[in-house]
Design a protein around this motif. Structure first.
Motif, PDB file in Angstrom:
ATOM      1  N   GLU A 154      41.403  48.438 -41.926  1.00 49.53           N
ATOM      2  CA  GLU A 154      41.232  49.879 -41.698  1.00 49.53           C
ATOM      3  C   GLU A 154      39.758  50.243 -41.601  1.00 49.53           C
ATOM      4  OE1 GLU A 154      45.263  51.612 -43.902  1.00 49.53           O
ATOM      5  OE2 GLU A 154      43.420  51.412 -45.068  1.00 49.53           O
ATOM      6  N   LYS A 158      37.899  51.833 -38.354  1.00 45.72           N
ATOM      7  CA  LYS A 158      37.136  53.084 -38.497  1.00 45.72           C
ATOM      8  C   LYS A 158      35.725  52.899 -37.942  1.00 45.72           C
ATOM      9  CE  LYS A 158      35.649  56.499 -41.844  1.00 45.72           C
ATOM     10  NZ  LYS A 158      35.472  56.869 -43.232  1.00 45.72           N
ATOM     11  N   TYR A 159      35.101  51.777 -38.268  1.00 43.36           N
ATOM     12  CA  TYR A 159      33.763  51.479 -37.763  1.00 43.36           C
ATOM     13  C   TYR A 159      33.763  51.401 -36.232  1.00 43.36           C
ATOM     14  CZ  TYR A 159      29.597  48.835 -36.550  1.00 43.36           C
ATOM     15  OH  TYR A 159      28.436  48.428 -35.951  1.00 43.36           O
ATOM     16  N   ASN A 161      35.903  52.715 -34.129  1.00 39.75           N
ATOM     17  CA  ASN A 161      36.146  54.057 -33.587  1.00 39.75           C
ATOM     18  C   ASN A 161      34.871  54.894 -33.606  1.00 39.75           C
ATOM     19  OD1 ASN A 161      38.859  54.078 -32.707  1.00 39.75           O
ATOM     20  ND2 ASN A 161      39.569  54.264 -34.817  1.00 39.75           N
ATOM     21  N   ASP A 162      34.099  54.802 -34.692  1.00 40.27           N
ATOM     22  CA  ASP A 162      32.845  55.548 -34.787  1.00 40.27           C
ATOM     23  C   ASP A 162      31.851  55.069 -33.736  1.00 40.27           C
ATOM     24  OD1 ASP A 162      30.879  57.362 -36.204  1.00 40.27           O
ATOM     25  OD2 ASP A 162      29.873  55.430 -36.459  1.00 40.27           O
TER      26      ASP A 162
END
Length: 182
Positions: A154, A158-159, A161-162
C-alpha cells in the motif's frame, strides 16, 4: 485445494487501471541577469500552474548567487510550466526531462496486493475456526507477515500515485557575479 491453503483470486486491477502510469521529472539550469525579477517570475509562474516549492535553497558567494529549487507540480501542468520557463528572457544552459512508465510495476503491485488481501481474509476465517493453540499461533504469524506485506505494498502504491500525480522539476537559477580583484 488439497493443502488447505487459500487460493488467490484473479485480479480485476487490469480492467480498473486503463490509463498509463507515467512519472515525469526533470532538471533545468537557468542563467539570469536579474535575480530578483527572475525569482519573482518563477513565484508567479508556479502559482499560475498550482505548483509549489518543495525545496528553496539560496546560495550567495563571491562567484554567483544561486537558487536550488525543487518544484512539485500537478502532472497535467508539467508541460505548461516548462513552456512558461522557456518563454522567459533568461538563458537555459541545461535541460533534461524524463518520463518513466511505471504502469507494469503499478499493476504488478496492485495485483499482488489484491491476492494478499484475499489470503488475509481466508486466514482470518481460519483463525476464527481454529481450536488448537499451535494452529492459532501459526495462523497469527501468517496474518502478521501478510499485514506487513500489505502495508508495504500500500505504501509503494501510494508513493507511485504521488509521483504520477505530481511531477518534480529541479531548477538551478543562477547569476554570475563580476569578478573583482582584491
Amino acid at each position: 485445494n488439497a493443502t488447505g491453503e487459500p487460493i488467490p483470486v484473479q485480479s480485476q486491477v487490469v480492467q480498473n487501471t486503463p490509463q498509463k502510469k507515467i512519472i515525469k521529472d526533470g532538471t533545468m539550469r537557468i542563467k539570469t541577469a536579474d535575480m530578483p525579477a527572475a525569482k519573482k517570475r518563477f513565484d508567479e509562474l508556479l502559482k499560475s500552474v498550482n505548483a509549489y516549492y518543495e525545496l528553496e535553497d539560496l546560495q550567495n558567494n563571491d562567484a554567483e548567487i544561486r537558487y536550488e529549487l525543487k518544484i512539485r507540480i500537478p502532472a497535467e501542468n508539467f508541460e505548461k510550466l516548462i513552456i512558461g520557463i522557456e518563454s522567459g528572457s533568461d538563458e537555459i544552459t541545461g535541460k533534461n526531462i524524463q518520463a518513466r512508465d511505471v504502469t507494469e510495476e503499478y499493476l504488478d503491485i496492485a495485483t499482488r496486493l489484491e491476492n494478499k488481501r484475499a489470503y488475509m481474509k481466508r486466514y482470518q476465517e481460519l483463525l476464527s475456526k481454529a481450536q488448537k493453540i499451535e494452529d492459532i499461533l501459526a495462523i497469527d504469524e501468517n496474518i502478521r507477515t501478510l499485514q506487513e506485506e500489505i502495508e508495504s505494498s500500500e505504501g509503494r502504491l501510494k508513493y507511485l500515485n504521488d509521483q504520477v500525480a505530481f511531477s518534480t522539476l529541479n531548477i538551478t537559477l543562477f547569476k554570475a557575479k563580476e569578478y573583482t580583484y582584491k
